[in-house]
Design a protein around this motif. Sequence first.
Motif, PDB file in Angstrom:
ATOM      1  N   ALA A 103       0.835  -1.207   0.000  1.00 37.06           N
ATOM      2  CA  ALA A 103       0.000   0.000   0.000  1.00 37.06           C
ATOM      3  C   ALA A 103       0.868   1.255   0.000  1.00 37.06           C
ATOM      4  N   SER A 104       1.929   1.238   0.763  1.00 36.39           N
ATOM      5  CA  SER A 104       2.836   2.391   0.810  1.00 36.39           C
ATOM      6  C   SER A 104       3.517   2.594  -0.543  1.00 36.39           C
TER       7      SER A 104
ATOM      8  N   ASP B 246       2.385  11.571 -10.612  1.00 32.99           N
ATOM      9  CA  ASP B 246       2.028  12.993 -10.602  1.00 32.99           C
ATOM     10  C   ASP B 246       3.240  13.860 -10.928  1.00 32.99           C
TER      11      ASP B 246
ATOM     12  N   LYS C  33       2.372   1.649  -3.475  1.00 39.08           N
ATOM     13  CA  LYS C  33       1.374   2.103  -4.450  1.00 39.08           C
ATOM     14  C   LYS C  33       1.107   3.595  -4.299  1.00 39.08           C
ATOM     15  N   SER C  34       1.124   4.074  -3.085  1.00 37.78           N
ATOM     16  CA  SER C  34       0.992   5.513  -2.856  1.00 37.78           C
ATOM     17  C   SER C  34       2.181   6.255  -3.470  1.00 37.78           C
ATOM     18  N   ALA C  35       3.374   5.697  -3.292  1.00 40.60           N
ATOM     19  CA  ALA C  35       4.578   6.304  -3.870  1.00 40.60           C
ATOM     20  C   ALA C  35       4.510   6.290  -5.396  1.00 40.60           C
TER      21      ALA C  35
ATOM     22  N   ARG D 141       1.813   6.671  -7.219  1.00 38.69           N
ATOM     23  CA  ARG D 141       0.950   7.773  -7.623  1.00 38.69           C
ATOM     24  C   ARG D 141       1.654   9.123  -7.487  1.00 38.69           C
ATOM     25  N   ILE D 142       2.436   9.259  -6.452  1.00 38.31           N
ATOM     26  CA  ILE D 142       3.212  10.492  -6.283  1.00 38.31           C
ATOM     27  C   ILE D 142       4.213  10.645  -7.423  1.00 38.31           C
TER      28      ILE D 142
ATOM     29  N   ASP E 280       1.402  -1.226 -10.232  1.00 40.46           N
ATOM     30  CA  ASP E 280       0.541  -1.760  -9.166  1.00 40.46           C
ATOM     31  C   ASP E 280       0.423  -3.281  -9.284  1.00 40.46           C
TER      32      ASP E 280
END
Length: 156
Positions: free
Chosen positions: A71-72, A82, A74-76, A78-79, A130
């Motif tokens: 989860a961490s 962006d 996957k957040s990275a 997206r960052i 992902d």
Amino acid sequence: MSRRYSPSTGGFYETDLHGNSIPGDANYVAPARHFELMAAQAEGATIEPSSETGNPIIVPPPAPRADAMAASLKSAVRIEADRRAQLVMPLAQQVAILRRHAVGGEKLSPATLAAFAELDALQSAVDAIDADIEPRSAEELRTYSVRDNTLWPEAR
């Protein structure tokens, strides 16, 4: 002045400061050992009394679970997506172009269409990364690279 540790309270006591209020089960703790215990606690470990001696011991934090690490990461992802998207075309510019296209009927230029294709490729890369993250073990995820991942499209 000396420092003591009480297994019954789980606390440290200074002889000069706490005097007669130090619990009777408190054991002497050398300054170097106290420093070691505090440093470990600052890194996420806990301090507990030894079941044999009552002296303070370091209990390391539990290893992160694979699902939390995924989860961490996957957040990275997206960052990072962006960040890369901003290099292709800032969001404010995307909105302005699409608004002029939707409201005013302005045609999209070949350069704009190419930029939007790059943005679509970034989204496809997010999906692929992902999917690449999901089945991996915690050990594999520990060294997984988001920024240098080969699944990202080539930058122009």
